[in-house]
Design a protein around this motif. Structure first.
Motif, PDB file in Angstrom:
ATOM      1  N   TYR A 156       6.125   1.244  -9.514  1.00  0.00           N
ATOM      2  CA  TYR A 156       5.958   1.506  -8.075  1.00  0.00           C
ATOM      3  C   TYR A 156       7.248   1.276  -7.291  1.00  0.00           C
TER       4      TYR A 156
ATOM      5  N   ALA B 299      -3.437   1.844 -12.522  1.00  0.00           N
ATOM      6  CA  ALA B 299      -4.145   0.749 -11.841  1.00  0.00           C
ATOM      7  C   ALA B 299      -4.562  -0.342 -12.825  1.00  0.00           C
TER       8      ALA B 299
ATOM      9  N   GLU C 240       0.045  -6.675 -13.201  1.00  0.00           N
ATOM     10  CA  GLU C 240       0.920  -6.746 -12.031  1.00  0.00           C
ATOM     11  C   GLU C 240       2.215  -7.479 -12.405  1.00  0.00           C
TER      12      GLU C 240
ATOM     13  N   ARG D 287       3.661  10.159 -10.861  1.00  0.00           N
ATOM     14  CA  ARG D 287       2.430   9.461 -11.243  1.00  0.00           C
ATOM     15  C   ARG D 287       1.231  10.400 -11.305  1.00  0.00           C
TER      16      ARG D 287
ATOM     17  N   ARG E 287      10.368  -3.188  -2.840  1.00  0.00           N
ATOM     18  CA  ARG E 287       9.750  -3.295  -4.159  1.00  0.00           C
ATOM     19  C   ARG E 287      10.823  -3.373  -5.252  1.00  0.00           C
TER      20      ARG E 287
ATOM     21  N   THR F 143       3.769   1.720  -1.364  1.00  0.00           N
ATOM     22  CA  THR F 143       4.361   1.968  -2.678  1.00  0.00           C
ATOM     23  C   THR F 143       3.322   2.422  -3.687  1.00  0.00           C
ATOM     24  N   ARG F 144       2.040   2.199  -3.421  1.00  0.00           N
ATOM     25  CA  ARG F 144       0.986   2.605  -4.357  1.00  0.00           C
ATOM     26  C   ARG F 144       0.516   4.040  -4.125  1.00  0.00           C
TER      27      ARG F 144
ATOM     28  N   ASP G 274       0.824  -1.208   0.000  1.00  0.00           N
ATOM     29  CA  ASP G 274       0.000   0.000   0.000  1.00  0.00           C
ATOM     30  C   ASP G 274       0.858   1.259   0.000  1.00  0.00           C
TER      31      ASP G 274
END
Length: 506
Positions: free
Chosen positions: A168, A497, A501, A221, A35, A7-8, A5
């Motif tokens: 990320y 999003a 992944e 971002r 990450r 890193t997002r 969470d």
């Protein structure tokens, strides 16, 4: 809050959590280091990871915050830095073998400002050698891969910074833009990239390719994150003779105002020459959908013609190599970096220089040095370099005429989405065409911003470019934040999003 969470979060959201004491900078920094360890084997965004130094900075920020000291808004938020920016105590190679292992004895001005504000530097990101390329395939240390599709390029020359943000691995990164090297990677990775007005962010401590074109800027971002980082690194620097001796406009305020989605009274100029033939159908479709959103927000669309833009690519590929051939003359095997002794004769200065440059420079660097040296040679200077500078003046006049009709100008950032690794490596002219929409801004010194406009018909990100008059960078952020808010409403969240992944290393 769990590591994934952290890193997002956007940089602004993470900064708010840090300020509120919900998380520590050490936790946030370690989450991003974890990450990097998990996915960078596949992405290869980083050339060097400075884990201990980053954590030391994070601990210092946490301690200062606990003591109630006043801190910068981004204090404790980790950042990555393109490897063309010198960093004291950290290797800086510019993606070249000729600088392998070089550790600078000083910091670039923008790095000094980052350190003073308390941002942990995660490491140095991969790039095309000496920023020469549009795909990060010309790095001496291997390709970087696009997180959307690991078989595709992340753009260039700053593909490492864009890929790190898209994967990320870092919430913020520094890039440099000579002909689109921040904006084009942003377009193909679904991130935000900004080329500031020339001279508004210090070039002191950037390893120069083309001194009249190079400009450092943010890779992020979100538009707000870019404004926060831009304000931090920008402003006058007496160490840079080309630095503008004026403060920046209020970029963060412009971004927050734009996020309301109201662009009433804003005139948006749509550049006729930067669309149509050669542009991917899906890229153009997303561009025109974005124009409709701007119109709905109250903006007035105006068609503008910049007739000399069609010559920008040719002029750029004479001016840039000419300046590069001069700037790279210092890499001679005598003062620093690689030194190669000739094996077939005496080690004279000329022979050492030839052996060192032959071994240390890659094919693309050699190609541009040869082209630039030729363009500057006696008998050809006026025909090539001089003519290109005249075209540059005409492009600047095109911008002046266009900005008399519009507050900002817009176009697709790049004509296509990310192509496959190796697809254009043997065709330099096809590679150079990736920068056709971004180069005019560098020739004129005006600022430009790229933000994601959606997914093209191949499921890959496309970019929307906004250009503003010199020293009016705040216009980029107002219009960019408004469009970003409207697009994210239609996507029901950020475009990233929707990215697949990445497989995490165990």
């Amino acid at each position: 809050m769990s590591t994934p969470d952290l890193t997002r979060l956007s940089a602004a959201a993470l900064a708010d959590r840090l300020a509120a004491g919900d998380v520590s900078s050490v936790d946030a920094t370690q989450a991003h280091l974890d990450r990097i360890a998990a996915v960078d084997g596949a992405v290869h965004a980083f050339l060097h990871v400075s884990a201990e130094q980053a954590l030391d900075t994070a601990r210092d920020v946490d301690g200062r915050r606990a003591r109630g000291e006043e801190l910068h808004a981004l204090a404790g938020v980790p950042i990555a830095v393109k490897d063309v920016v010198v960093t004291e105590g950290l290797p800086t190679t510019a993606g070249s073998r000729i600088l392998e292992g070089w550790v600078p004895p000083y910091d670039a001005t923008l790095v000094s400002r980052i350190k003073a504000a308390g941002l942990p530097i995660l490491g140095k990101t991969n790039m095309d050698e000496f920023a020469m390329g549009s795909s990060t395939e010309h790095s001496a240390y291997g390709d970087t891969h696009n997180p959307w599709d690991l078989d595709r390029i992340p753009g260039g020359s700053g593909g490492g910074s864009a890929a790190a943000v898209a994967a990320y691995e870092a919430p913020l990164a520094i890039g440099t833009d000579t002909g689109g090297s921040i904006r084009q990677p942003a377009a193909v990775t679904g991130t935000v990239g900004v080329k500031p007005t020339y001279g508004s962010v210090s070039r002191y401590g950037l390893i120069a390719m083309a001194s009249s074109l190079d400009q450092a800027g943010p890779v992020t971002r979100t538009v707000l994150d870019a404004a926060l980082l831009h304000e931090l690194i920008g402003g006058h620097d007496p160490l840079d003779s080309t630095s503008i001796p004026e403060p920046l406009p209020s970029l963060v305020e412009a971004a927050r105002a734009g996020a309301s989605g109201d662009l009433t009274g804003v005139r948006v100029g749509v550049i006729t020459e930067l669309q149509g033939e050669g542009y991917q159908a899906g890229v153009l479709a997303r561009f025109h959908e974005s124009l409709e959103l701007l119109q709905r927000a109250g903006a007035t669309l105006v068609e503008v013609s910049c007739p000399h833009f069609r010559y920008a690519l040719g002029a750029y590929y004479l001016i840039m190599p000419s300046e590069a051939s001069s700037n790279l003359a210092k890499f001679d095997g005598m003062r620093f970096g690689l030194r190669v002794e000739p094996t077939d004769g005496p080690a004279t200065a000329e022979r050492v220089m030839a052996a060192t440059r032959g071994a240390g420079f890659g094919d693309e660097v050699k190609r541009r040095v040869i082209l630039g040296t030729y363009a500057l040679s006696a008998g050809y200077y006026d025909a090539y370099y001089g003519s290109a500078q005249k075209v540059r003046t005409l492009i600047q006049r095109d911008f002046a005429a266009a900005f008399a009709q519009a507050d900002v100008l817009v176009s697709p950032t790049a004509p296509t989405t990310a192509f496959k690794l190796g697809e254009k490596l043997d065709d330099p002219l096809a590679m150079y065409l990736n920068d056709v929409a971004t180069i005019p801004a560098n020739l004129a010194g005006v600022p430009g911003l790229s933000l994601p406009s959606g997914l093209s018909d191949d499921g890959l990100p496309a970019g929307f470019q906004i250009l503003a008059p010199a020293k009016a960078d705040d216009r980029l952020y107002r219009v960019g934040a408004a469009l970003e808010a409207l697009l994210e409403q239609s996507w029901e969240g950020p475009l990233l999003a929707k990215a697949p992944e990445l497989e995490v290393a165990r």
